[in-house]
Scaffold this active site. Structure first.
Site, PDB file in Angstrom:
ATOM      1  N   TYR A   1      16.385  79.457  64.541  1.00 15.77           N
ATOM      2  CA  TYR A   1      16.709  79.062  63.167  1.00 15.77           C
ATOM      3  C   TYR A   1      16.759  80.284  62.268  1.00 15.77           C
ATOM      4  CZ  TYR A   1      16.128  77.445  58.399  1.00 15.77           C
ATOM      5  OH  TYR A   1      16.288  77.263  57.055  1.00 15.77           O
TER       6      TYR A   1
ATOM      7  N   ASP B   1      18.553  70.876  64.889  1.00 13.25           N
ATOM      8  CA  ASP B   1      19.227  69.958  63.966  1.00 13.25           C
ATOM      9  C   ASP B   1      20.110  70.707  62.978  1.00 13.25           C
ATOM     10  OD1 ASP B   1      16.115  70.258  63.550  1.00 13.25           O
ATOM     11  OD2 ASP B   1      17.017  70.423  61.565  1.00 13.25           O
TER      12      ASP B   1
ATOM     13  N   LYS C   1      11.644  65.790  67.374  1.00 11.50           N
ATOM     14  CA  LYS C   1      11.822  65.752  65.924  1.00 11.50           C
ATOM     15  C   LYS C   1      13.242  65.310  65.627  1.00 11.50           C
ATOM     16  CE  LYS C   1      13.321  69.222  63.288  1.00 11.50           C
ATOM     17  NZ  LYS C   1      13.465  70.478  62.531  1.00 11.50           N
TER      18      LYS C   1
HETATM   19  C1  B12 Z   1      23.647  72.025  55.181  1.00 10.96           C
HETATM   20  C2  B12 Z   1      22.527  72.190  54.193  1.00 10.96           C
HETATM   21  C3  B12 Z   1      21.610  73.208  54.448  1.00 10.96           C
HETATM   22  C4  B12 Z   1      21.702  74.124  55.627  1.00 10.96           C
HETATM   23  C5  B12 Z   1      22.675  75.257  55.255  1.00 10.96           C
HETATM   24  C6  B12 Z   1      23.391  75.786  56.455  1.00 10.96           C
HETATM   25  C7  B12 Z   1      24.446  76.719  56.042  1.00 10.96           C
HETATM   26  N1  B12 Z   1      24.630  77.707  56.818  1.00 10.96           N
HETATM   27  O1  B12 Z   1      25.093  76.555  55.031  1.00 10.96           O
HETATM   28  C8  B12 Z   1      20.222  74.570  55.768  1.00 10.96           C
HETATM   29  C9  B12 Z   1      19.508  73.597  56.679  1.00 10.96           C
HETATM   30  C10 B12 Z   1      20.019  75.966  56.277  1.00 10.96           C
HETATM   31  C11 B12 Z   1      19.743  74.348  54.351  1.00 10.96           C
HETATM   32  C12 B12 Z   1      18.650  74.960  53.839  1.00 10.96           C
HETATM   33  C13 B12 Z   1      18.177  74.769  52.562  1.00 10.96           C
HETATM   34  N2  B12 Z   1      18.627  73.900  51.638  1.00 10.96           N
HETATM   35 CO1  B12 Z   1      20.143  72.866  51.917  1.00 10.96          CO
HETATM   36  N3  B12 Z   1      21.470  71.500  52.162  1.00 10.96           N
HETATM   37  C14 B12 Z   1      22.407  71.354  53.073  1.00 10.96           C
HETATM   38  C15 B12 Z   1      23.185  70.069  52.797  1.00 10.96           C
HETATM   39  C16 B12 Z   1      22.635  69.011  53.750  1.00 10.96           C
HETATM   40  C17 B12 Z   1      24.704  70.100  52.957  1.00 10.96           C
HETATM   41  C18 B12 Z   1      25.421  71.223  52.225  1.00 10.96           C
HETATM   42  C19 B12 Z   1      26.781  71.366  52.799  1.00 10.96           C
HETATM   43  O2  B12 Z   1      26.946  72.059  53.774  1.00 10.96           O
HETATM   44  N4  B12 Z   1      27.789  70.627  52.268  1.00 10.96           N
HETATM   45  C20 B12 Z   1      29.130  70.628  52.769  1.00 10.96           C
HETATM   46  C21 B12 Z   1      30.014  71.646  52.021  1.00 10.96           C
HETATM   47  C22 B12 Z   1      31.398  71.713  52.621  1.00 10.96           C
HETATM   48  O3  B12 Z   1      30.098  71.194  50.702  1.00 10.96           O
HETATM   49  P1  B12 Z   1      29.965  72.189  49.427  1.00 10.96           P
HETATM   50  O4  B12 Z   1      28.959  73.218  49.663  1.00 10.96           O
HETATM   51  O5  B12 Z   1      29.826  71.336  48.236  1.00 10.96           O
HETATM   52  O6  B12 Z   1      31.393  72.899  49.392  1.00 10.96           O
HETATM   53  C23 B12 Z   1      32.577  72.278  48.928  1.00 10.96           C
HETATM   54  C24 B12 Z   1      32.784  72.406  47.436  1.00 10.96           C
HETATM   55  O7  B12 Z   1      31.590  72.430  46.677  1.00 10.96           O
HETATM   56  C25 B12 Z   1      33.588  73.638  47.265  1.00 10.96           C
HETATM   57  N5  B12 Z   1      32.984  74.937  47.237  1.00 10.96           N
HETATM   58  C26 B12 Z   1      31.747  75.347  47.571  1.00 10.96           C
HETATM   59  N6  B12 Z   1      31.642  76.650  47.412  1.00 10.96           N
HETATM   60  C27 B12 Z   1      32.823  77.102  46.967  1.00 10.96           C
HETATM   61  C28 B12 Z   1      33.270  78.359  46.593  1.00 10.96           C
HETATM   62  C29 B12 Z   1      34.567  78.506  46.120  1.00 10.96           C
HETATM   63  C30 B12 Z   1      35.044  79.832  45.707  1.00 10.96           C
HETATM   64  C31 B12 Z   1      35.403  77.390  46.025  1.00 10.96           C
HETATM   65  C32 B12 Z   1      36.766  77.552  45.542  1.00 10.96           C
HETATM   66  C33 B12 Z   1      34.965  76.156  46.403  1.00 10.96           C
HETATM   67  C34 B12 Z   1      33.678  76.004  46.860  1.00 10.96           C
HETATM   68  O8  B12 Z   1      34.433  73.565  48.388  1.00 10.96           O
HETATM   69  C35 B12 Z   1      33.730  73.048  49.516  1.00 10.96           C
HETATM   70  C36 B12 Z   1      34.674  72.237  50.333  1.00 10.96           C
HETATM   71  O9  B12 Z   1      35.218  71.173  49.569  1.00 10.96           O
HETATM   72  C37 B12 Z   1      22.800  69.776  51.300  1.00 10.96           C
HETATM   73  C38 B12 Z   1      22.707  68.303  50.941  1.00 10.96           C
HETATM   74  C39 B12 Z   1      24.041  67.668  50.761  1.00 10.96           C
HETATM   75  N7  B12 Z   1      24.325  66.635  51.480  1.00 10.96           N
HETATM   76  O10 B12 Z   1      24.854  68.139  49.964  1.00 10.96           O
HETATM   77  C40 B12 Z   1      21.426  70.442  51.171  1.00 10.96           C
HETATM   78  C41 B12 Z   1      21.047  71.058  49.837  1.00 10.96           C
HETATM   79  C42 B12 Z   1      22.234  71.739  49.237  1.00 10.96           C
HETATM   80  N8  B12 Z   1      19.961  72.071  50.201  1.00 10.96           N
HETATM   81  C43 B12 Z   1      19.066  72.141  49.336  1.00 10.96           C
HETATM   82  C44 B12 Z   1      17.942  72.978  49.458  1.00 10.96           C
HETATM   83  C45 B12 Z   1      16.914  72.919  48.329  1.00 10.96           C
HETATM   84  C46 B12 Z   1      17.808  73.833  50.563  1.00 10.96           C
HETATM   85  C47 B12 Z   1      16.634  74.766  50.767  1.00 10.96           C
HETATM   86  C48 B12 Z   1      16.444  75.672  49.572  1.00 10.96           C
HETATM   87  C49 B12 Z   1      15.400  73.922  51.119  1.00 10.96           C
HETATM   88  C50 B12 Z   1      14.169  74.764  51.344  1.00 10.96           C
HETATM   89  N9  B12 Z   1      13.392  74.860  50.296  1.00 10.96           N
HETATM   90  O11 B12 Z   1      13.970  75.203  52.424  1.00 10.96           O
HETATM   91  C51 B12 Z   1      16.990  75.509  52.066  1.00 10.96           C
HETATM   92  C52 B12 Z   1      17.179  76.976  51.882  1.00 10.96           C
HETATM   93  C53 B12 Z   1      18.539  77.379  51.520  1.00 10.96           C
HETATM   94  C54 B12 Z   1      18.698  78.497  50.537  1.00 10.96           C
HETATM   95  N10 B12 Z   1      17.857  79.474  50.335  1.00 10.96           N
HETATM   96  O12 B12 Z   1      19.679  78.461  49.900  1.00 10.96           O
HETATM   97  C55 B12 Z   1      19.253  71.189  48.187  1.00 10.96           C
HETATM   98  C56 B12 Z   1      19.735  71.867  46.915  1.00 10.96           C
HETATM   99  C57 B12 Z   1      19.176  71.166  45.693  1.00 10.96           C
HETATM  100  C58 B12 Z   1      19.761  71.767  44.478  1.00 10.96           C
HETATM  101  N11 B12 Z   1      20.751  71.126  43.881  1.00 10.96           N
HETATM  102  O13 B12 Z   1      19.330  72.789  44.057  1.00 10.96           O
HETATM  103  C59 B12 Z   1      20.239  70.155  48.819  1.00 10.96           C
HETATM  104  C60 B12 Z   1      21.142  69.445  47.799  1.00 10.96           C
HETATM  105  C61 B12 Z   1      19.350  69.167  49.586  1.00 10.96           C
HETATM  106  C62 B12 Z   1      18.266  68.529  48.767  1.00 10.96           C
HETATM  107  N12 B12 Z   1      18.455  67.359  48.222  1.00 10.96           N
HETATM  108  O14 B12 Z   1      17.192  69.095  48.618  1.00 10.96           O
HETATM  109  N13 B12 Z   1      20.513  73.469  53.683  1.00 10.96           N
HETATM  110  C1  LIG Z   2      12.972  75.477  62.283  1.00 11.55           C
HETATM  111  C2  LIG Z   2      12.990  75.627  60.807  1.00 11.55           C
HETATM  112  N1  LIG Z   2      12.256  76.556  60.219  1.00 11.55           N
HETATM  113  C3  LIG Z   2      12.269  76.716  58.872  1.00 11.55           C
HETATM  114  C4  LIG Z   2      13.012  75.923  58.053  1.00 11.55           C
HETATM  115  C5  LIG Z   2      12.924  76.098  56.563  1.00 11.55           C
HETATM  116  O1  LIG Z   2      13.650  77.144  56.146  1.00 11.55           O
HETATM  117  P1  LIG Z   2      13.225  78.242  55.072  1.00 11.55           P
HETATM  118  O2  LIG Z   2      11.771  78.143  54.822  1.00 11.55           O
HETATM  119  O3  LIG Z   2      13.675  79.447  55.711  1.00 11.55           O
HETATM  120  O4  LIG Z   2      14.019  77.881  53.868  1.00 11.55           O
HETATM  121  C6  LIG Z   2      13.796  74.931  58.620  1.00 11.55           C
HETATM  122  C7  LIG Z   2      14.607  74.066  57.740  1.00 11.55           C
HETATM  123  O5  LIG Z   2      15.288  73.212  58.115  1.00 11.55           O
HETATM  124  C8  LIG Z   2      13.778  74.783  60.038  1.00 11.55           C
HETATM  125  O6  LIG Z   2      14.501  73.833  60.616  1.00 11.55           O
END
Ligand code: B12
Ligand SMILES: Cc1ncc(COP(=O)(O)O)c(C=O)c1O
Ligand code: B12
Ligand SMILES: Cc1ncc(COP(=O)(O)O)c(C=O)c1O
Lengths: 519, 256, 519, 256
Positions: A259, A294, A366
């Site tokens: 991860y 996951d 999990k």
């Molecule tokens: C996948 C995901 C993750 C993955 C990310 C993997 C990765 N490599 O991206 C993982 C598991 C790592 C993750 C971690 C975290 N996440 Co997260 N994650 C999500 C999740 C489930 C989906 C986001 C996503 O991929 N959407 C799909 C994409 C395609 O949509 P999008 O980003 O909106 O993009 C579209 C448009 O917005 C636009 N767009 C976006 N960017 C840009 C840029 C340009 C230039 C343009 C033109 C368009 C554009 O175009 C895209 C396509 O249409 C959301 C919840 C949700 N369902 O939305 C939470 C969410 C975004 N995460 C959240 C959080 C808090 C985190 C963490 C901080 C949690 C933590 N404390 O550990 C961590 C750390 C991340 C960090 N430091 O930023 C919160 C954010 C809350 C907020 N509003 O502030 C959410 C909403 C979940 C929640 N309810 O808590 N996450």
């Molecule tokens: C295995 C694992 N470690 C850590 C995290 C939390 O990430 P971080 O504390 O780096 O934001 C996740 C979140 O989904 C995870 O799946």
């Protein structure tokens, strides 16, 4: 439910995974890291921060690194300082950090080793005794039936987290996870004390762990049900947080180098080394690890890339075995992340969940709820989560992360958690024994999908075996993410151990976990 | 029994929520109050909703989250109206073109590849959004910028500090910068985005490059307020931002 | 999915039901009612209201009753009036109602019969031609795949209903039901024209039917999908509303004497007689009836009383067969009304739904969503409905009444319907083919429950057969409700036919539906 | 890093909705606007929520129900507060007793059976509620009034006209009348209930009988406002109303 899968293929998958892990094992048995050394210091009881808020374990390790002394192990120099100053371990550490200890002072190596060994033995025994005590409480109060209801709190403020966690426990939560503040995995130290200003989560600190643990113990007694506590140990401080978690009575830890590599861009070698020490601690102190496969399906497509989850679980299992962890502590992760518009998506989800269940029959799996395809339509999210709950209870998942209807919006409100639990409680009870008497057609969509995922995961493992894990990660085999071996955060913190490297905790843990025997 | 004309049309200068009858104003609410469930909590919830200007507040569900908190689901009738006809939302003025059209336009207008650098900035680790826009495979069947013949797309990934992004943009002589922001808690995105604009201004680059931002909580409004040229949200694809960038570059060239 | 049930028992259940229905059949072939006579008049084209808003069919029938002439049949006297006055049917009817026709005027019976017969033949042929035309449209546009998504509109105002129905169709509804105004089943006439002031629903009137039908035909063309329309024919005006429905192009009708008896306290004899004529019309004009057994479970407990539903379906099937309806028009009703706190409730629901499916393989089963246990927690209601949707698609139900999250609060808002459809569309697609490859253990909870329900329903039918249907209803066998044979609304409107009773529409419909052959 | 005391306590004179932080005011809303989905509809929804006194209105979902209607899900922060300490909700003053206790009390105080007539009145056909209170088997394991040794319970069922109910009550010399009202659309229940009280007053019976009403949308407040002695809602059982009736009858007797 039982799907016919070829057990020979499963065995072959395990064999491939152990071949893939092998070169890494050799690597991290000959290397250490800043975090591993700090974790050793923490196990010795070094704690607290200096006036600038820098933790003493960091100060000590940084001081040693600056003097190029680290490759002998921080434990060695701590022993040196303790004997040289005659002070308590903590004060000796402070002296060491402040440069008040003459590292060239002639102290016999045997004396240092003896101090280090004896102190480690005493502290480890104390720690294990505390863990046994906790286990007794857990057995006395009993944990709830599986799937365990896992809920997150994430206000950023431990004083808000605590009442919310307590409310969740009262409403039926079995496990409380305190999400960490955004970006904590990238900071190379563990903040100190109780904290109130995290973003997206609350800092993982010893103080916060303690506060939450006490509150959950209290509500557990009130409810007559043991409430498990978990936190995140992935990232740059993996083994340190593990040490703190063991000391503060946590029951589980998110713990996965893969991860960190893929989703936090942490250096491969750094985090795999750290993970080894971390899992040694988990194995000995009975902490269930949770792995992060996951997450792959949040970036890659769940239908296309389901097999990468299984392949990675094989590898993760092997890394856990290499640290002597028993299967009952391996919370391998997977998820319900199929696109909700997929025709027959539910059948593919059942296939995947049941496959993982059968391949890892003893692991407390999990199971992550839908997140990626959850939108701001909180009503639809609730329906989506109902089917997730159903698949979980049908396929006997164990660590059930409760899907929250506001997933796409904010970290959960108290009421979001309440509603999510109501949904989960309903489905778990309403379909309680259904998994036991349900079967799918031998050659149907479900069975074929399960076999296809297994086959593709074997192919992938073969490929990874051919090129090596590091190169495979470089090619973006997992989660569509590519990482270079010398890239990522924390690479500077990896170093080769010297021949006379000393780390008595590690040695003892390896012995306790029967790791030596496995070599 | 009735001479009503069919169908009834809303008065757009005074729109109200619609439950099952035009202008009934029906609104559903839910919230938690930090008091124990009971008749007083029930009454408190109703008063609160009355204060919001909703008539006939009705508690349809009152549940104890725990002994100190109560979760309410309510309905009420909104008495306020909005003049829909007076609402003007500025949009980025451009026509969405397909990939081929964008490429052709770049070719005829600039006769060279445009360079676009993108990243998810600050501590934000969400790559899926920026990848959806930039990576070859794109999103939902819409190819990403890497696939565009006339675009040199550089995706720096996530957790990229603003300074590093700007340095790269300078190095690559970028025509445009695209940033993604997903985490919005405690207005983290506002800070990160504002800081980027400040750096660009300090470097004297703000006028030289087109700068756009996207993310699920971004609106065009917010983006322009923060000093960006455009904002994109849920449901946008590579062709949207590509079309915008090219047309904006043409506009700026012609304006000189 | 297939549950092993004893087909001999099923056959025995049918035999019992036909024994139970027999005495009733004899009864309602020798009796008629005010509503049946009014329905005959409507089929002759008598329509409209007098200055006081009283429909002419009522005026005519009441006038005849006042003169004690009704037992010869309203059709006879209409013929008499038509010949006597030489006016159009409508004007002749008005004259008859106004007392301007001398009923003793010497008009040869043969002449009257000839007029009545010929007119009925012509009008019935016209009606059947219109129905064939509609069928052609339905075939051309196609109805959506099953389970059909059935949504209600119920604003009380047809002008609000129409746009909401159109919106629902656009969002995926296959069937639109316009709920009637509270208490309409108890009024002994059908209001006239388009109406705007219903409570809890909108009056069923010819004018409202027409308006909605036109709107749905229009949106059907827009969508390239035929939208079915249904309404309620139970109650005091059952056959009249059926006549209007046939004329105005409805595709289905809620039509169940048992419902009227138990839930509206309508007299047993009155409504069973009315139902006979009503089902004759449905059978000939290809209207699917929907029966109301689902309602039993809103008063009685679904676990305890599931078998009463099946027993009643057997009886209802027999009453439909007695009117010559083919199984493909029998939308037998049942429901997902188990208490959501029932352990393994989902398995009992699957058992029931699958049992009904297997017992009535050709019937387009009507499946009602949870209503009784829905509370004001609209979020939980949505989760609850998700599992209902799942059972429906797994067990191949056909007329799927979409569960609405605000069931406990108000008749649906436009948005409630939209959310409910989103939920349904998701589940139907996500589990599309799952029913086909799923099976339950031979001796498990599901299979045993299905067999238990079948057994208990047979026992109940035996009991009803022993005491007779009327007495069984008097004892509260169904839905915990007791009704006396001479109690209830509308008993005064039942009368014995005279030997020379004339009702050419009935005679022709019986012939068309091959009822004569069945005697 | 913090010296906050734990746990934080809400200020009960100023309570606000609680999302995940005390006093954050977070409220969820949903409603439909009769306009097409788009940036203007989005803005209209935000303005409406602002007018309700909610800060930071945020549209989390905007979906077209059809080309003319848009469904919104929103969040906002409520700035209004309620003084919880000042809320006084009058309750019917009685102690809930068990079936046996009620019977014993009737026996000692009145030495005769009490007669209670009940019905679901007007056009309302919902019997389950009144049956739950009156029928032998009761509801959720709580026996109904028919089971009470010292109560002569007469359940007239549903759709009972007020006149018929009152006639029966006179005939039976009833001590109390219980009515149930479930359908509340277009305030049908208000009309039916008001009419009952009018009839009772016209007959000079209002003071002689205890009159109570129940139903899922009935509150004690509403009931007393309409002239009833008490109102009962979701979650009430036979023992609640039985306890009330007996104690009220004793009170009235003693007051004479
Ligand atoms: C996948 C995901 C993750 C993955 C990310 C993997 C990765 N490599 O991206 C993982 C598991 C790592 C993750 C971690 C975290 N996440 Co997260 N994650 C999500 C999740 C489930 C989906 C986001 C996503 O991929 N959407 C799909 C994409 C395609 O949509 P999008 O980003 O909106 O993009 C579209 C448009 O917005 C636009 N767009 C976006 N960017 C840009 C840029 C340009 C230039 C343009 C033109 C368009 C554009 O175009 C895209 C396509 O249409 C959301 C919840 C949700 N369902 O939305 C939470 C969410 C975004 N995460 C959240 C959080 C808090 C985190 C963490 C901080 C949690 C933590 N404390 O550990 C961590 C750390 C991340 C960090 N430091 O930023 C919160 C954010 C809350 C907020 N509003 O502030 C959410 C909403 C979940 C929640 N309810 O808590 N996450
Ligand atoms: C295995 C694992 N470690 C850590 C995290 C939390 O990430 P971080 O504390 O780096 O934001 C996740 C979140 O989904 C995870 O799946
Ligand atoms: C079952 C039911 C029916 C059954 C009724 C069967 C029967 N014999 O009662 C049938 C199918 C016949 C039916 C028909 C209709 N129904 Co209906 N029905 C329901 C349903 C699903 C459950 C009601 C119920 O039984 N609840 C269980 C009982 C135990 O709860 P309760 O009534 O609240 O009673 C408790 C307390 O309130 C209290 N109580 C109640 N009465 C009294 C009296 C006293 C003295 C005391 C002390 C306490 C007390 O104690 C009880 C136990 O705790 C509700 C939806 C829902 N989930 O609530 C809709 C609902 C009530 N029905 C509704 C409607 C509109 C109708 C119809 C008018 C629809 C139509 N147009 O055809 C018809 C016609 C009925 C009519 N004319 O009144 C609406 C009412 C909307 C409104 N607020 O006005 C609802 C809410 C459904 C909806 N969303 O549209 N219905
Ligand atoms: C068979 C049947 N007829 C009629 C109705 C409608 O009842 P009414 O129009 O009498 O209110 C229902 C309601 O569920 C029903 O099931």
């Amino acid at each position: 439910m039982q799907i016919t899968i070829d057990t020979a293929k499963v065995a072959y998958g395990r064999e491939l995974a152990s071949r893939i892990a092998k070169p890494m094992l050799d690597y991290f048995r000959s290397h250490s890291t800043l975090a591993t050394e700090r974790a050793a210091l923490r196990l010795y009881g070094v704690d607290g921060v200096d006036d600038a808020g820098v933790p003493w374990p960091n100060r000590v390790v940084d001081a040693l690194a600056a003097q190029d002394k680290l490759n002998r192990g921080a434990s060695y120099w701590l022993g040196h300082a303790a004997i040289a100053t005659g002070k308590s371990t903590q004060d000796a550490a402070i002296a060491l950090a402040e440069g008040q200890v003459d590292l060239d002072a002639p102290i016999p190596e045997r004396e240092i080793t003896a101090w280090a060994d004896a102190t480690a033995e005493r502290l480890l025994n104390e720690l294990l005794a505390k863990r046994r005590e906790r286990k007794a409480t857990r057995d006395r109060l009993n944990v709830g039936p599986k799937p365990w209801r896992y809920l997150i709190v994430a206000t950023g403020n431990i004083y808000e987290d605590v009442p919310q966690a307590v409310a969740a426990a009262r409403a039926g939560a079995d496990i409380i996870a305190v999400i960490r503040s955004t970006g904590q995995s990238l900071i190379d130290f563990v903040p100190y004390g109780t904290t109130t200003e995290g973003t997206g989560g609350t800092y993982a600190t010893g103080g916060n762990f303690k506060l939450m643990r006490e509150a959950l113990d209290e509500v557990g007694e009130e409810l007559g049900r043991y409430i498990q506590l978990t936190n995140y140990a992935s990232g740059l401080c993996m083994p340190e947080i593990t040490a703190l978690a063991a000391q503060e009575g946590l029951d589980m830890l998110l713990n996965d180098a893969m991860y960190g590599i893929l989703f936090r861009d942490i250096n491969i070698f750094r985090t795999l080394c750290d993970q080894y020490f971390s899992r040694l601690i988990c194995g000995a102190t009975d902490i269930i690890i949770n792995t992060g496969e996951d997450n792959y399906l949040t970036t890659a497509d769940a239908f296309e890339q389901g097999h990468t989850v299984l392949a990675s679980q094989f590898i993760n299992e092997n890394f856990a075995l290499a640290a002597g962890m028993p299967p009952r502590l391996m919370g391998l992760g997977h998820a319900f992340e199929m696109n909700p518009r997929t025709e027959n998506g539910l059948m593919y989800e059942i296939a995947m969940a049941q496959l993982v269940r059968q391949v890892f029959p003893e692991a407390p799996l999990k199971y992550m709820p839908p997140t990626k395809h959850i939108t701001g339509d909180i009503f639809q999210a609730h329906a989506h989560n109902a089917l997730f709950n159903l698949v979980s209870v049908l396929t006997h998942q164990e660590i059930h992360l409760i899907g929250i209807l506001t997933e796409a919006i904010h970290t959960p409100f108290a009421s979001d958690r309440f509603m999510a639990l109501t949904n989960t409680n309903y489905v778990f009870n309403y379909a309680k024994d259904m998994g036991a008497e349900l079967d799918f057609k031998e050659d149907g969509i479900v069975a074929n999908r399960a076999r296809e995922v297994l086959d593709r995961s074997i192919e992938l493992l073969e490929e990874v075996d051919r090129m090596g894990l590091v190169e495979a990660i470089g090619k973006g085999v997992f989660a569509d993410v590519k990482r270079a071996p010398d890239g990522g955060k924390g690479y500077h913190g990896v170093f080769a151990r010297s021949a006379d490297y000393l780390n008595p905790f590690m040695t003892r843990l390896e012995r306790l976990n029967h790791v030596e025997a496995m070599r | 029994m009735s001479n009503q004309t069919y169908p009834r049309k809303p008065d757009l200068t005074k729109i109200r929520p619609y439950g099952d009858t035009l202008d009934d104003g029906k609104v559903q609410l839910s919230f938690t109050l930090p008091v124990p469930a009971g008749p007083e909590a029930y009454e408190a919830a109703k008063r609160l909703v009355l204060m919001m200007g909703l008539e006939d507040p009705s508690v349809v569900s009152m549940q104890a989250v725990d002994p100190t908190m109560t979760f309410f689901i309510m309905y009420g009738a909104c008495t306020k109206t909005v003049d829909y006809t007076s609402i003007y939302v500025p949009r980025s003025e451009f026509t969405v073109m397909e990939m081929g059209e964008v490429d052709d336009l770049i070719e005829t207008e600039f006769g060279r590849e445009l360079t676009i650098v993108g990243a998810c900035t600050g501590t934000d680790a969400h790559t899926v959004g920026i990848d959806a826009i930039m990576n070859m495979k794109g999103f939902n069947g819409h190819y990403g910028l890497e696939r565009y013949r006339m675009i040199n797309a550089i995706n720096m990934g996530a957790q990229v500090p603003n300074e590093v992004l700007v340095a790269r943009a300078i190095e690559e002589k970028a025509d445009a910068i695209l940033v993604s922001q997903v985490v919005t808690q405690k207005n983290l995105h506002i800070m990160t985005l504002t800081n980027l604009i400040e750096i660009l201004e300090a470097e004297g680059l703000r006028g030289k490059m087109v700068v756009a931002v996207g993310g699920p909580r971004i609106t065009h409004d917010l983006a322009t307020e923060l000093g960006f040229d455009a904002g994109f949200s849920v449901g946008s694809y590579a062709e949207d931002v590509a079309s915008f960038v090219v047309q904006e570059l043409i506009r700026r060239r012609d304006a000189q």
